[in-house]
Design a protein around this motif. Structure first.
Motif, PDB file in Angstrom:
ATOM      1  N   ASP A   9       0.815  -1.201   0.034  1.00  0.00           N
ATOM      2  CA  ASP A   9      -0.020  -0.023  -0.068  1.00  0.00           C
ATOM      3  C   ASP A   9       0.962   1.303   0.035  1.00  0.00           C
ATOM      4  N   ALA A  10       2.012   1.200   0.714  1.00  0.00           N
ATOM      5  CA  ALA A  10       2.824   2.320   0.718  1.00  0.00           C
ATOM      6  C   ALA A  10       4.207   1.880   0.745  1.00  0.00           C
ATOM      7  N   LEU A  11       5.098   2.762   0.262  1.00  0.00           N
ATOM      8  CA  LEU A  11       6.599   2.492  -0.039  1.00  0.00           C
ATOM      9  C   LEU A  11       7.370   3.761   0.568  1.00  0.00           C
ATOM     10  N   LEU A  12       7.988   3.573   1.632  1.00  0.00           N
ATOM     11  CA  LEU A  12       8.530   4.697   2.374  1.00  0.00           C
ATOM     12  C   LEU A  12      10.095   4.740   2.383  1.00  0.00           C
ATOM     13  N   THR A  13      10.669   6.033   2.494  1.00  0.00           N
ATOM     14  CA  THR A  13      12.168   5.919   2.935  1.00  0.00           C
ATOM     15  C   THR A  13      12.226   7.274   3.774  1.00  0.00           C
ATOM     16  N   GLY A  14      13.447   7.287   4.102  1.00  0.00           N
ATOM     17  CA  GLY A  14      13.749   8.511   4.923  1.00  0.00           C
ATOM     18  C   GLY A  14      15.158   8.917   5.295  1.00  0.00           C
ATOM     19  N   LYS A  60      18.770  -6.147   7.727  1.00  0.00           N
ATOM     20  CA  LYS A  60      17.771  -5.372   7.758  1.00  0.00           C
ATOM     21  C   LYS A  60      17.530  -4.396   6.836  1.00  0.00           C
ATOM     22  N   ALA A  61      17.568  -4.853   5.524  1.00  0.00           N
ATOM     23  CA  ALA A  61      17.446  -4.160   4.386  1.00  0.00           C
ATOM     24  C   ALA A  61      16.447  -3.095   4.319  1.00  0.00           C
ATOM     25  N   ILE A  62      15.177  -3.948   4.464  1.00  0.00           N
ATOM     26  CA  ILE A  62      13.697  -3.473   4.401  1.00  0.00           C
ATOM     27  C   ILE A  62      13.025  -3.620   5.611  1.00  0.00           C
ATOM     28  N   HIS A  63      12.410  -2.610   6.173  1.00  0.00           N
ATOM     29  CA  HIS A  63      11.386  -3.053   7.188  1.00  0.00           C
ATOM     30  C   HIS A  63       9.888  -2.926   7.009  1.00  0.00           C
ATOM     31  N   HIS A  64       9.215  -4.042   7.188  1.00  0.00           N
ATOM     32  CA  HIS A  64       7.752  -4.076   6.978  1.00  0.00           C
ATOM     33  C   HIS A  64       6.892  -4.087   8.209  1.00  0.00           C
ATOM     34  N   TYR A  65       6.132  -3.285   8.405  1.00  0.00           N
ATOM     35  CA  TYR A  65       5.181  -2.940   9.368  1.00  0.00           C
ATOM     36  C   TYR A  65       3.738  -3.037   8.942  1.00  0.00           C
ATOM     37  N   PRO A  66       2.909  -4.066   9.571  1.00  0.00           N
ATOM     38  CA  PRO A  66       1.649  -4.259   8.931  1.00  0.00           C
ATOM     39  C   PRO A  66       0.642  -2.910   9.707  1.00  0.00           C
ATOM     40  N   ARG A  67       0.019  -2.424   8.739  1.00  0.00           N
ATOM     41  CA  ARG A  67      -0.950  -1.266   8.697  1.00  0.00           C
ATOM     42  C   ARG A  67      -2.181  -1.602   9.835  1.00  0.00           C
ATOM     43  N   GLU A  68      -2.464  -2.832   9.926  1.00  0.00           N
ATOM     44  CA  GLU A  68      -3.681  -3.136  10.739  1.00  0.00           C
ATOM     45  C   GLU A  68      -3.208  -3.016  12.466  1.00  0.00           C
ATOM     46  N   PRO A  86       0.901   6.074   7.261  1.00  0.00           N
ATOM     47  CA  PRO A  86       2.018   5.156   7.025  1.00  0.00           C
ATOM     48  C   PRO A  86       3.209   5.808   7.566  1.00  0.00           C
ATOM     49  N   GLY A  87       3.884   5.106   8.121  1.00  0.00           N
ATOM     50  CA  GLY A  87       5.411   5.550   8.693  1.00  0.00           C
ATOM     51  C   GLY A  87       5.726   5.811   9.651  1.00  0.00           C
ATOM     52  N   GLU A  91       8.868   2.178   9.091  1.00  0.00           N
ATOM     53  CA  GLU A  91       8.774   1.230   8.245  1.00  0.00           C
ATOM     54  C   GLU A  91       9.046   1.645   6.697  1.00  0.00           C
ATOM     55  N   ASN A  92       9.357   0.794   5.959  1.00  0.00           N
ATOM     56  CA  ASN A  92       9.862   1.186   4.270  1.00  0.00           C
ATOM     57  C   ASN A  92       8.519   0.673   3.647  1.00  0.00           C
ATOM     58  N   PHE A  93       7.707  -0.621   3.999  1.00  0.00           N
ATOM     59  CA  PHE A  93       6.785  -1.183   3.490  1.00  0.00           C
ATOM     60  C   PHE A  93       5.582  -1.291   4.557  1.00  0.00           C
ATOM     61  N   SER A  94       4.461  -0.587   4.008  1.00  0.00           N
ATOM     62  CA  SER A  94       3.150  -0.859   4.630  1.00  0.00           C
ATOM     63  C   SER A  94       2.021  -1.497   3.979  1.00  0.00           C
ATOM     64  N   SER A  95       1.367  -2.489   4.524  1.00  0.00           N
ATOM     65  CA  SER A  95       0.492  -3.240   3.704  1.00  0.00           C
ATOM     66  C   SER A  95      -0.609  -3.853   4.939  1.00  0.00           C
ATOM     67  N   SER A  96      -1.623  -4.308   4.598  1.00  0.00           N
ATOM     68  CA  SER A  96      -2.748  -4.976   5.189  1.00  0.00           C
ATOM     69  C   SER A  96      -2.735  -6.471   4.771  1.00  0.00           C
ATOM     70  N   GLY A  97      -2.977  -7.299   5.672  1.00  0.00           N
ATOM     71  CA  GLY A  97      -3.030  -8.729   5.259  1.00  0.00           C
ATOM     72  C   GLY A  97      -2.287  -9.641   5.688  1.00  0.00           C
ATOM     73  N   TRP A  98      -0.989  -9.377   6.288  1.00  0.00           N
ATOM     74  CA  TRP A  98      -0.041 -10.083   6.903  1.00  0.00           C
ATOM     75  C   TRP A  98       0.334  -9.557   8.145  1.00  0.00           C
ATOM     76  N   THR A  99       0.434 -10.323   9.223  1.00  0.00           N
ATOM     77  CA  THR A  99       1.007  -9.931  10.454  1.00  0.00           C
ATOM     78  C   THR A  99       2.304 -11.050  10.951  1.00  0.00           C
ATOM     79  N   GLU A 100       2.785 -10.537  12.043  1.00  0.00           N
ATOM     80  CA  GLU A 100       3.819 -11.726  12.632  1.00  0.00           C
ATOM     81  C   GLU A 100       3.257 -13.061  12.914  1.00  0.00           C
ATOM     82  N   HIS A 101       1.725 -13.037  12.856  1.00  0.00           N
ATOM     83  CA  HIS A 101       1.172 -14.356  13.067  1.00  0.00           C
ATOM     84  C   HIS A 101       0.940 -15.219  11.889  1.00  0.00           C
TER      85      HIS A 101
END
Length: 233
Positions: A9-14, A60-68, A86-87, A91-101
């Motif tokens: 959903d979102a691709l982020l950099t800083g 730790k090239a890319i960090h993904h954090y679930p939007r939910e 998001p951000g 996080e670099n990747f923001s999405s919904s549908g996957w979590t740590e579970h």
């Protein structure tokens, strides 16, 4: 192998900049990017880290954090302005549908033309607490299990917001990130379980941590990471 294809959903950099404490720097303030970004073994083009000793690098090239997770944090923290987009968690990747579970250590994910592999969960640090202005937020992130995760890059390529994230290989179906993080964040030392974990392809820092626990029979002090011992932490 069961994991639905989801949308990035979102691709982020800083960019790294002075942070909250004297001498500290951080690139935790990630902003959405539009169009394609190059993915290399060190992460996304244009993305930086403030302290390369503990952030970034091939593991730790890319960090993904679930939007939910944002809804859960809003329920706990109230209407915090950082949670409006998001951000918030760097996080670099923001999405919904996957979590740590849902995801496992070593899962291989195709996104755009890049191939990624889940390398580890996040070990939250004091910069999250300072960013939100909430005391002990880093500890709360750790205790909640809502940490997000990191990728290493197996095949470089390009990626953009709107691309699909698709599981293409699962090697360790018994090791959901929730299970692995429960071992890492346990104050008990269970030797057999540690040995089982050490048979996995752990990131070097996680391997060293668990090897030391097994050798010494005790868990390391988390205070430097969670609270910050000095500006350099």
């Amino acid at each position: 192998m069961s994991l639905p294809t989801i949308r990035l959903d979102a691709l982020l950099t800083g960019r790294a900049q002075p942070f909250t404490r004297p001498g500290s720097r951080s690139a935790i303030d990630k902003q959405p990017q539009h169009g394609q970004l190059t993915v290399t073994t060190l992460g996304l083009s244009g993305d930086e880290q403030g302290d390369l000793r503990v952030h970034g690098g091939v593991e730790k090239a890319i960090h993904h954090y679930p939007r939910e997770h944002y809804a859960a944090w809003a329920a706990e923290l109230g209407a915090h302005p950082l949670l409006a987009q998001p951000g918030a968690f760097g996080e670099n990747f923001s999405s919904s549908g996957w979590t740590e579970h849902d995801v496992c250590l070593g899962d291989r994910i195709r996104v755009g033309t890049a191939l990624l592999e889940i390398s580890q969960g996040r070990m939250p640090c004091w910069k999250l607490s300072d960013r939100f202005g909430v005391a002990e937020l880093a500890l709360r992130v750790q205790q909640s299990g809502r940490t997000g995760w990191y990728y290493r890059v197996l095949e470089e390529g390009v990626v953009s917001a709107g691309d699909n994230l698709q599981l293409v290989e699962r090697q360790f179906a018994d090791w959901l990130l929730t299970r692995l993080s429960a071992v890492l964040f346990d104050k008990r030392v269970e030797s057999e379980l540690l040995r089982e974990c050490l048979a996995l392809p752990l990131a070097p820092s996680w391997r060293r941590t668990l090897e030391r626990r097994l050798e010494k029979g005790l868990v390391e002090d988390w205070a430097p990471r969670l609270q910050g011992r000095s500006a350099a932490e």
